[in-house]
Design a protein around this motif. Structure first.
Motif, short mmCIF file in Angstrom:
data_model
loop_
_atom_site.label_atom_id
_atom_site.label_comp_id
_atom_site.label_asym_id
_atom_site.label_seq_id
_atom_site.Cartn_x
_atom_site.Cartn_y
_atom_site.Cartn_z
N LEU A 25 0.87 -1.08 0.09
CA LEU A 25 -0.04 -0.04 0.00
C LEU A 25 0.91 1.29 0.01
N PHE A 26 1.78 1.43 0.97
CA PHE A 26 2.68 2.49 0.96
C PHE A 26 3.36 2.67 -0.43
N GLU A 27 3.97 1.73 -0.81
CA GLU A 27 4.90 1.77 -1.96
C GLU A 27 3.98 2.15 -3.06
N THR A 28 2.78 1.69 -3.32
CA THR A 28 1.99 2.14 -4.44
C THR A 28 1.58 3.55 -4.14
N VAL A 29 1.29 3.95 -3.08
CA VAL A 29 1.09 5.45 -3.12
C VAL A 29 2.12 6.23 -3.47
N LEU A 30 3.42 5.88 -2.79
CA LEU A 30 4.51 6.64 -3.36
C LEU A 30 5.01 6.64 -4.69
N ASN A 31 4.81 5.25 -5.21
CA ASN A 31 5.06 5.06 -6.63
C ASN A 31 4.37 6.18 -7.53
N GLN A 32 2.98 6.40 -7.22
CA GLN A 32 2.41 6.93 -7.98
C GLN A 32 2.54 8.45 -7.90
N LEU A 33 2.91 8.93 -6.58
CA LEU A 33 3.15 10.51 -6.37
C LEU A 33 4.52 10.53 -7.14
N LEU A 34 5.44 9.86 -7.06
CA LEU A 34 6.67 10.01 -7.65
C LEU A 34 6.99 9.64 -9.17
N PHE A 35 5.55 9.41 -9.78
CA PHE A 35 5.56 8.77 -11.19
C PHE A 35 6.39 7.53 -11.22
N HIS A 36 6.50 6.73 -10.51
CA HIS A 36 7.04 5.58 -10.37
C HIS A 36 8.69 5.75 -10.63
N ARG A 37 9.27 6.63 -10.41
CA ARG A 37 10.56 6.90 -10.48
C ARG A 37 11.31 6.60 -8.99
N ARG A 38 11.88 5.74 -8.87
CA ARG A 38 12.58 5.55 -7.59
C ARG A 38 13.80 5.82 -7.79
N SER A 39 14.40 6.93 -7.16
CA SER A 39 15.92 7.45 -7.28
C SER A 39 16.28 8.20 -6.04
N ARG A 40 17.70 8.20 -5.77
CA ARG A 40 18.20 8.70 -4.77
C ARG A 40 17.67 10.49 -4.58
N GLU A 41 17.71 10.78 -6.02
CA GLU A 41 17.01 12.27 -6.07
C GLU A 41 15.79 12.32 -5.30
N ASN A 42 14.95 11.55 -5.47
CA ASN A 42 13.54 11.69 -4.76
C ASN A 42 13.29 11.04 -3.49
N GLY A 43 14.67 10.70 -3.09
CA GLY A 43 14.55 10.09 -1.67
C GLY A 43 14.13 8.84 -1.39
N TYR A 44 13.66 8.16 -2.61
CA TYR A 44 13.16 6.88 -2.65
C TYR A 44 13.82 5.78 -3.22
N SER A 45 14.80 5.29 -2.89
CA SER A 45 15.77 4.47 -3.68
C SER A 45 15.11 3.18 -3.72
N SER A 46 15.48 2.46 -4.98
CA SER A 46 14.99 1.23 -5.39
C SER A 46 15.26 0.17 -4.35
N ALA A 47 16.25 0.37 -3.81
CA ALA A 47 16.81 -0.68 -2.81
C ALA A 47 16.05 -0.82 -1.46
N LYS A 48 15.36 0.52 -1.43
CA LYS A 48 14.70 0.84 -0.13
C LYS A 48 13.32 0.38 -0.08
N ARG A 49 12.79 -0.66 0.84
CA ARG A 49 11.48 -0.75 0.90
C ARG A 49 10.87 -0.15 2.04
N CYS A 50 9.60 0.32 1.60
CA CYS A 50 8.79 1.19 2.73
C CYS A 50 8.06 0.45 3.53
N GLU A 51 8.28 -0.33 4.54
CA GLU A 51 7.64 -0.89 5.46
C GLU A 51 6.76 -0.26 6.57
N ARG A 52 7.73 0.54 7.10
CA ARG A 52 7.22 1.28 8.37
C ARG A 52 6.36 2.46 8.01
#
Ligand SMILES: Nc1ncnc2c1ncn2[C@@H]1O[C@H](COP(=O)(O)OP(=O)(O)OP(=O)(O)O)[C@@H](O)[C@H]1O
Length: 568
Positions: free
Chosen positions: A123-150
């Motif tokens: 759920l968390f990652e789906t929301v973030l993915n949509q907000l960040l236009f599915h770009r996971r990068s260091r630049e937007n603070g959402y690295s692909s290696a990082k899972r958002c569990e908490r």
């Protein structure tokens, strides 16, 4: 992001609302229905053409007042809104309404269904993915290696992502803003839509996630973010556990038969032909279910059957032809009715079983899945007690004398006759409204009185098969009564019934039924139907509470007995 026409990216992976996943091609399903909403929904499943308000109302028959109310709640694109909760039974068009309203208004929104996003992380990652236009990068603070569990990580990342989305350059946004003629300080609104939030109650960390979602407005403190929750459960299922301010709630009642008629007639090529088909199937089927999706599934093959004798599908059938088509269809109606009547509950059991086997334990919450799990083990007296609690919670005590009498209802013929004279639809509507007001509390004495009433005729309906070697087996009233208190405590532990505090003046604990009407129906249908087969007492019994809260239960019994007769 959903609603962001300027976004170049397309989602890397789409998760549909149902696990069977691929949206049906409109041409292969009943052609007038809207395609089921997908997740994330808009770019592909909905055309990007703007719609007029009239188009919208025509597209969604039966939802006019909900659409207008929702438009009022969200207001103009640059004005903050209070959180909103849209609630109502399954397939009442909650999701499709939101999606189409946002399409009409060209608003930016993020959509996440807790059905396809079945864990906090997804759920968390789906929301973030949509907000960040599915770009996971260091630049937007959402690295692909990082899972958002908490939850805490989610809040931080969400805050950042929203800030970017609200303040970031957006040509498309400016265009649409100027079109709508607003331009005050908070920027263009972004809406976060959480669908099927009732399912979170059965998640492992549901008790953390649910309060977080419902307090999101306080946590984010961002006026440009609108929060919308969609739920099958009633609003009061959430507030006690979330401690949040009540969102504005908008109720989506079940469709009436007229609404369903409009929905199914929409876009039919041969209106007269389809209308003559509907005149045969709609009434009997809508007594069993008013769910658009279930009806569509049933009508689709039946309509094909209905048309088999026709060589030209564009013909307007005359009376003789209608008779011929009816005769051709009739042998298939019973089987289809039975199927629609039994498929849903059992499919729920399957889903629940699947989830249980994955999770490996039973949860103490009262969602549908849980019920299906417990249904396998719940004793007969527990089921009767649960129904009694449901009726006590939904009925005002003042009606008890009229609904349940000391004879256990055997003197109810008059009342029954009277109630069958009233329109079934009116009674359904009234009962629905009352149901949605939410459950009240009741004392133990009242619960036991109702319980005794609905089980009392067991005295005279005990049949041979309730004795084994001369010993009374489960099903006798004596057994049921002696077991009631024990079962009550079990039901409380499982959260099906909750204690509602000590009332000093009355000197007794009060209870509240925590189950919704869907579940009550299933308890009735699967829980006590075995007795129905042996005796007709329950058929006699439930109509006495027909005009009130037992209406759905009674409807179900009516349908059940019809089906039993049809089967013979
Ligand atoms: N008014 C309507 N007009 C046309 N189709 C409708 C209407 N309402 C519902 N539907 C159909 O029913 C399906 C289910 O609708 P939707 O998903 O919006 O219901 P829901 O209330 O969100 O259900 P759930 O609680 O199961 O999520 C849709 O895909 C759509 O095809």
């Amino acid at each position: 992001m959903a609603g962001d026409e300027g976004t170049p990216q397309t989602p890397a992976r789409r998760v549909t609302r149902s696990s069977s996943a691929t949206p049906l091609k409109p041409s292969l399903v009943t052609p007038n229905l809207l395609p089921p909403p997908t997740h994330p929904p808009p770019q592909e499943s909905l055309s990007t053409e703007p719609m007029s308000a009239d188009d919208l109302l025509a597209l969604l028959p039966g939802r006019k007042s909900q659409i207008l109310e929702f438009l009022r709640v969200i207001g103009p694109p640059n004005s903050p809104m209070l959180p909103a909760l849209l609630y109502g039974g399954p397939s009442t068009g909650k999701t499709i309404t939101i999606l189409h309203v946002f399409r009409l208004l060209r608003r930016r929104f993020v959509y996440a269904s807790c059905r396809s996003c079945y864990s906090p992380r997804i759920l968390f990652e789906t929301v973030l993915n949509q907000l960040l236009f599915h770009r996971r990068s260091r630049e937007n603070g959402y690295s692909s290696a990082k899972r958002c569990e908490r939850a805490s990580d989610f809040v931080n990342l969400l805050r950042d992502a929203l800030t970017r989305a609200i303040t970031g350059p957006r040509d498309e946004k400016k265009k649409s803003c100027s079109k709508e003629g607003h331009g005050d300080g908070i920027g263009e609104m972004i809406y976060l839509v959480f669908d099927n939030v009732e399912l979170i109650r059965s998640w492992d960390k549901g008790s953390e996630v649910l309060p977080l979602l419902f307090r999101m407005a306080d946590v984010l403190k961002t006026p440009a973010v609108g929060l919308i929750y969609i739920s099958r459960a009633m609003p009061d299922a959430y507030y006690s556990m979330t401690g949040s301010v009540e969102p504005i709630s908008i109720y989506f009642p079940d469709y009436t038969v007229d609404d369903l008629h409009y929905i199914f007639m929409r876009n039919q090529v041969n209106q007269k032909l389809y209308s003559s088909f509907l005149s045969i199937v709609l009434k009997p089927f809508s007594r069993v279910t008013k769910r658009v999706d279930e009806l569509a599934t049933a009508f689709d093959p039946l309509f094909m059957k209905y048309c088999e004798p026709l060589t030209d599908l564009s013909l307007v059938p005359d009376e003789a032809m209608k008779r011929k088509l009816f005769d051709h269809l009739q042998p298939h109606l019973t089987a289809s009715l039975n199927e629609i009547f039994t498929v849903t509950p059992w499919s729920l059991v399957e889903v629940a079983k699947e989830r249980t086997s994955k999770r490996g334990h039973i949860r103490k919450l009262c969602g549908k899945e849980l019920f299906s799990e417990l249904d396998i083990h719940m004793s007969t007296s527990a089921k009767y007690l649960l129904i009694s609690a449901f009726l006590a919670s939904r009925n005002p005590a003042t009606l008890d004398a009229a609904l349940f009498d000391s004879t256990g209802g055997s003197n109810n013929r008059k009342r029954k006759r009277k109630s069958t004279h009233t329109s079934l639809d009116q009674q359904d509507d009234m009962a629905e409204e009352i149901l949605m007001k939410g459950p009240g509390t009741f004392p133990l004495e009242r619960l036991l009185a109702i319980f005794q009433c609905i089980t009392s005729v067991m005295d005279c309906s005990v049949e041979e098969d309730q004795f084994e070697d001369g010993v009374l087996t489960e099903g006798s009233n004596v057994w049921l009564m002696s077991d009631a208190l024990l079962q009550l405590s079990t039901l409380c532990n499982a959260n099906f019934i909750c204690k509602s505090g000590n009332f000093q003046l009355e000197g007794s604990t009060r209870y509240r039924s925590m189950i919704d009407e869907d579940m009550a129906l299933k308890v009735v249908w699967r829980g006590v139907s075995t007795f129905h087969c042996r005796s007709t007492y329950i058929e006699d019994r439930f109509p006495i509470c027909y005009h009130g809260f037992g209406s759905l239960i009674c409807n179900n019994w009516t349908n059940g007995s019809q089906l039993l007769k049809l089967e013979k």
